[in-house]
Enzyme design. Structure first.
Site: not given
Length: 250
Positions: A64, A155
């Site tokens: 992706v 993250y």
């Protein structure tokens, strides 16, 4: 149940964990499902399992974080099935790293997969949904996109970006009959979490942070994706749904 009969769903990160559960839920409810994964080995395994279950699937190998690979994957879905009704924009990575020691290359990798990959996939699929007159996009964020957690600066930043990307997409795409929402899981037991955390950590986490007294399972999140993709959520767009066993209620 057959809520998604005659629907085409594309699920990224579909070969394990939450993505696999989401793909399985859509397929079990009648959808044809395109499975996107960067791992050929894992993709082959889930393909065999889903075919044995009688599901109609299309396995697609793609990273992706590479916009060209995602464009080709979407084109393959369109060439086979003609449309994409549902995008479960799920693919992501995570690991711990102290902020002061965080390598620039690791920062870029996290953002490339978790945020850039989310954007590339959503944009490509949205263009198809505009052509076909509408669709549903569900982006995978996290409670880490709402509150911070030590050792996860990269993250947390990626997941926070997804929350506002989702809201902006909802604003711009609503007039095209495209609904866009995000799901924010808390602690979900997956192969990725098992690599990061040992049993002692998980037990303490449950005891101190989760009122329901257990970690979440991938199926807990898959059910929310199914709801958001269904007609029961027809007037819901631009929001985030938290799936955390009550963790953020503290």
């Amino acid at each position: 149940m057959s809520r998604f009969s005659n629907k085409i769903a594309l699920v990224t990160g579909a070969s394990r964990g939450i993505g696999k559960a989401i793909a399985g839920r859509f397929a079990a409810e009648g959808a044809k499902v395109a499975l996107v994964s960067h791992s050929m080995e894992e993709l082959n395994q889930v393909e065999q399992q889903f075919i044995a279950a009688g599901y109609e699937i299309l396995p697609l190998l793609a990273d992706v974080s590479d916009a060209d690979q995602i464009e080709r994957a979407v084109e393959q879905v369109i060439s086979v099935w003609g449309r994409i009704d549902i995008l479960a924009n799920n693919a992501g990575i995570a690991w711990e790293e102290d902020f002061l020691e965080l390598k620039h290359s690791n920062w870029r990798k996290m953002l490339d997969v978790n945020l850039n990959g989310m954007f590339y996939t959503a944009q490509q699929v949205s263009r198809q949904m505009v052509k076909q007159g509408g669709g549903i996009i569900i982006n995978m964020s996290s409670t880490n996109g709402i509150v911070g957690e030590a050792k996860y600066a990269h993250y947390n930043a990626s997941k926070g970006g997804i929350v506002l990307l989702t809201k902006t997409m909802a604003l711009e795409l609503g007039s095209y009959n495209i609904r866009v929402n995000a799901v924010c899981p808390g602690y979900i037991q997956t192969p990725m979490s098992e690599v990061i955390d040992d049993a002692e950590f998980v037990e303490a986490y449950i005891r101190n942070k989760i009122p329901l007294g257990r970690v979440g399972m991938p199926e807990d999140v898959a059910g929310v994706f199914a709801f958001l993709a269904s007609n029961d959520a027809a007037f819901i767009t631009g929001t985030t749904i938290v799936v955390d066993g009550g963790q953020l209620a503290f």
